[in-house]
Scaffold this active site. Structure first.
Site, PDB file in Angstrom:
ATOM      1  N   CYS A 181       0.839  -1.204   0.000  1.00 14.93           N
ATOM      2  CA  CYS A 181       0.000   0.000   0.000  1.00 14.93           C
ATOM      3  C   CYS A 181       0.877   1.259   0.000  1.00 14.93           C
ATOM      4  CB  CYS A 181      -0.912  -0.017   1.233  1.00 14.93           C
ATOM      5  SG  CYS A 181      -0.015   0.014   2.795  1.00 14.93           S
TER       6      CYS A 181
ATOM      7  N   CYS B 291       3.075   1.555   3.037  1.00 21.43           N
ATOM      8  CA  CYS B 291       4.207   0.618   2.994  1.00 21.43           C
ATOM      9  C   CYS B 291       5.336   1.193   2.136  1.00 21.43           C
ATOM     10  CB  CYS B 291       3.761  -0.722   2.422  1.00 21.43           C
ATOM     11  SG  CYS B 291       2.468  -1.520   3.374  1.00 21.43           S
TER      12      CYS B 291
END
Length: 76
Positions: A10, A13
């Site tokens: 994501c 991340c």
């Protein structure tokens, strides 16, 4: 030093990976940065919320992206 970024990929991340990379470079650390996206491996660290940051096998951060200064403190 081994830095592991835990998460499915994501935006948070990716930001955590960028912050960890920048902090390591600014501190002049010799380290390996690894991205782990396998949910079984992530849960193996006891992390139930991503992103997660693991430094030398120790979970340092879960569910947030630390600031650059916070990251540097975690890596020292």
């Amino acid at each position: 030093m081994k830095i592991q970024i835990l998460g499915p990929g994501c935006a948070k991340c990716t930001k955590l990976m960028d912050t960890a990379t920048t902090a390591a470079k600014e501190l002049g650390l010799d380290c390996e940065i690894e991205k782990i996206s396998d949910l079984n491996q992530i849960m193996g660290f006891g992390v139930m919320m991503t992103p997660g940051l693991v430094v030398d096998g120790e979970v340092k951060s879960v569910g947030k992206v630390p600031s650059l200064e916070e990251m540097k403190k975690m890596l020292q």
